[in-house]
Scaffold this motif. Structure first.
Motif, PDB file in Angstrom:
ATOM      1  N   VAL A 291       0.820  -1.213   0.000  1.00  8.18           N
ATOM      2  CA  VAL A 291       0.000   0.000   0.000  1.00  8.18           C
ATOM      3  C   VAL A 291       0.853   1.263   0.000  1.00  8.18           C
ATOM      4  O   VAL A 291       0.320   2.369  -0.012  1.00  8.18           O
ATOM      5  CB  VAL A 291      -0.960   0.021   1.212  1.00  8.18           C
ATOM      6  CG1 VAL A 291      -1.982  -1.095   1.097  1.00  8.18           C
ATOM      7  CG2 VAL A 291      -0.181  -0.085   2.520  1.00  8.18           C
ATOM      8  N   GLY A 292       2.153   1.127   0.011  1.00  8.74           N
ATOM      9  CA  GLY A 292       3.078   2.254  -0.045  1.00  8.74           C
ATOM     10  C   GLY A 292       4.493   1.735  -0.179  1.00  8.74           C
ATOM     11  O   GLY A 292       4.760   0.543   0.046  1.00  8.74           O
ATOM     12  N   SER A 293       5.413   2.592  -0.534  1.00 11.27           N
ATOM     13  CA  SER A 293       6.806   2.168  -0.734  1.00 11.27           C
ATOM     14  C   SER A 293       7.644   2.257   0.530  1.00 11.27           C
ATOM     15  O   SER A 293       8.777   1.779   0.569  1.00 11.27           O
ATOM     16  CB  SER A 293       7.452   3.027  -1.830  1.00 11.27           C
ATOM     17  OG  SER A 293       7.397   4.407  -1.475  1.00 11.27           O
ATOM     18  N   GLU A 294       7.082   2.865   1.588  1.00 11.82           N
ATOM     19  CA  GLU A 294       7.853   3.024   2.821  1.00 11.82           C
ATOM     20  C   GLU A 294       8.020   1.700   3.566  1.00 11.82           C
ATOM     21  O   GLU A 294       7.153   0.831   3.507  1.00 11.82           O
ATOM     22  CB  GLU A 294       7.163   4.051   3.726  1.00 11.82           C
ATOM     23  CG  GLU A 294       7.075   5.455   3.147  1.00 11.82           C
ATOM     24  CD  GLU A 294       5.880   5.646   2.239  1.00 11.82           C
ATOM     25  OE1 GLU A 294       5.703   6.773   1.732  1.00 11.82           O
ATOM     26  OE2 GLU A 294       5.124   4.668   2.020  1.00 11.82           O
ATOM     27  N   GLU A 295       9.111   1.560   4.292  1.00  7.16           N
ATOM     28  CA  GLU A 295       9.460   0.322   4.999  1.00  7.16           C
ATOM     29  C   GLU A 295       8.393  -0.114   5.991  1.00  7.16           C
ATOM     30  O   GLU A 295       8.160  -1.308   6.186  1.00  7.16           O
ATOM     31  CB  GLU A 295      10.803   0.506   5.743  1.00  7.16           C
ATOM     32  CG  GLU A 295      12.009   0.713   4.850  1.00  7.16           C
ATOM     33  CD  GLU A 295      12.553  -0.592   4.316  1.00  7.16           C
ATOM     34  OE1 GLU A 295      12.439  -1.610   5.026  1.00  7.16           O
ATOM     35  OE2 GLU A 295      13.098  -0.595   3.197  1.00  7.16           O
ATOM     36  N   MET A 296       7.742   0.843   6.656  1.00  7.47           N
ATOM     37  CA  MET A 296       6.803   0.477   7.721  1.00  7.47           C
ATOM     38  C   MET A 296       5.401   0.160   7.207  1.00  7.47           C
ATOM     39  O   MET A 296       4.555  -0.275   7.973  1.00  7.47           O
ATOM     40  CB  MET A 296       6.716   1.609   8.761  1.00  7.47           C
ATOM     41  CG  MET A 296       5.952   2.844   8.313  1.00  7.47           C
ATOM     42  SD  MET A 296       6.796   3.837   7.028  1.00  7.47           S
ATOM     43  CE  MET A 296       8.300   4.308   7.865  1.00  7.47           C
ATOM     44  N   LYS A 297       5.159   0.327   5.910  1.00  2.90           N
ATOM     45  CA  LYS A 297       3.824   0.112   5.361  1.00  2.90           C
ATOM     46  C   LYS A 297       3.519  -1.387   5.198  1.00  2.90           C
ATOM     47  O   LYS A 297       4.408  -2.212   5.060  1.00  2.90           O
ATOM     48  CB  LYS A 297       3.712   0.789   3.988  1.00  2.90           C
ATOM     49  CG  LYS A 297       3.706   2.311   4.036  1.00  2.90           C
ATOM     50  CD  LYS A 297       2.403   2.839   4.592  1.00  2.90           C
ATOM     51  CE  LYS A 297       2.346   4.364   4.574  1.00  2.90           C
ATOM     52  NZ  LYS A 297       2.189   4.897   3.226  1.00  2.90           N
ATOM     53  N   GLY A 298       2.221  -1.721   5.204  1.00  2.00           N
ATOM     54  CA  GLY A 298       1.797  -3.086   4.929  1.00  2.00           C
ATOM     55  C   GLY A 298       1.661  -3.951   6.164  1.00  2.00           C
ATOM     56  O   GLY A 298       2.081  -3.588   7.256  1.00  2.00           O
TER      57      GLY A 298
END
Length: 351
Positions: free
Chosen positions: A185-192
């Motif tokens: 749902v996003g490219s950031e490490e903390m997403k998902g």
């Protein structure tokens, strides 16, 4: 049977059965090697009635009677219990018996996966097969999996899908080192959720020889950001159906726009070649291979018309002549070591 290409076909599968499959066979054989042969499984009377309209098929086909058909709404567990003797069962069984190089069916997806796994078993240490498809973008194709075979996937399954998808893209599209991304749902490490983040961690460590680029988002599938996009079967199927629906909507709106008046009709006549190319590019893939089995099985759309099913047969021929299986096995040997740091029990035992 012979060393020539033999394609085993469930002639009763899908929404239309022989009325689509047989004309599709006639279309496809025109583009296949001269020594290619087809095994058609199903109701022999119905199949031969359709074949009477396509007399060129007879020398290059063999019909094998099957008494029963698996319904499109049949549950996989029920299909396994009563599958023996059905056209789908016989089509897959021909692979195990060495009578064909690839099987194809437009029938029940869950039943096809369950029957294929039972008859052919999984390759190497793989746990579940994955359905893979190719999504067009401006400069080529994105390999996208899983698109419906596995609704729930843990991190290990997602890593397996990455290995299978990368090997498939190399074999099917001739790319020496395909790039791989994990849908999120996003490219950031903390997403998902936890499983997708754990799969990301394993792939990022690099113990598995993949050109992993990290998380990608839904719009990256058709942007060509990476060449292989990996997700679970629930998300993949929803995304695929959404893209197919958008393509149909655009095609329908273009048709309305070009038939709204005399000048519009004239414009359509001038633009028809370009529109035909647009339609071909936007058309959904004809078939999705089930990756990871000890044999090649392809799933065609249940509502396919003869042209679509013919494309699926040609796709089956291409897959049968590719060499992605050895690529999968090479990377699967590295999977246990790559997953070991994530397993506390393994770490405690080593201590």
């Amino acid at each position: 049977m012979t060393q020539s290409l033999v394609i085993s076909i469930d002639a009763m599968g899908g929404d239309h059965g022989p009325s689509v499959v047989i004309p599709a066979c006639a279309i496809a054989l025109k583009d296949l090697p001269a020594d290619a042969r087809l095994l058609l499984h199903g109701d022999e009377t119905a199949i031969r009635a359709e074949m009477a309209r396509h007399t060129a098929l007879a020398p290059r086909t063999e019909v094998r009677h099957a008494d029963r058909v698996i319904a499109m709404d049949e549950k996989p567990a029920q299909a396994l219990r009563r599958g023996k003797g059905t056209s789908m069962w016989h089509a897959v069984e021909a692979i195990r018996e060495g009578q064909a190089g690839v099987a194809i069916s437009a029938g029940n997806t869950g039943a096809l996966m369950a029957i294929s796994k039972l008859i052919l078993r999984m390759r190497a240490d793989l746990d579940r097969p994955a359905l893979v498809t190719s999504i067009p973008h401006s400069t080529g194709l994105t390999t996208f999996l899983d698109v419906g075979a596995n609704v729930d996937c843990d991190a290990e399954r997602l890593v397996e899908f990455a290995i299978m998808g990368e090997a498939y893209h190399r074999a099917a599209h001739g790319v020496a080192r395909p790039t791989v991304g994990l849908l999120n749902v996003g490219s950031e490490e903390m997403k998902g959720h936890e499983e997708v983040r754990e799969a990301h961690r394993v792939l990022r460590l690099g113990a598995i020889d993949l050109d992993y680029k990290g998380f990608v988002e839904g719009d990256d599938i058709t942007a060509g950001t990476v060449q292989v996009v990996v997700t679970d079967g629930f998300t993949g199927n929803v995304a695929l159906k959404a893209m197919e629906g958008a393509a149909r909507f655009m095609s329908g709106e273009l048709r309305v726009a070009f038939t709204s008046g005399v000048m519009s009709n004239l414009g359509y006549l001038l633009a028809r070649p370009s529109l035909r190319r647009f339609r071909e590019k936007m058309s959904p893939p004809p078939a999705a291979p089930l990756l990871g089995l000890n044999g090649l099985v392809l799933k065609c759309h249940g509502g396919a018309d003869p042209r679509d099913f013919a494309k699926a047969i040609r796709a089956a021929a291409d897959v049968a002549q590719s060499g992605f299986a050895s690529e999968i096995e090479r990377n699967m040997r590295r999977l246990p070591a790559a997953l070991a740091p994530a397993n506390p029990a393994s770490a405690d035992g080593a201590a």
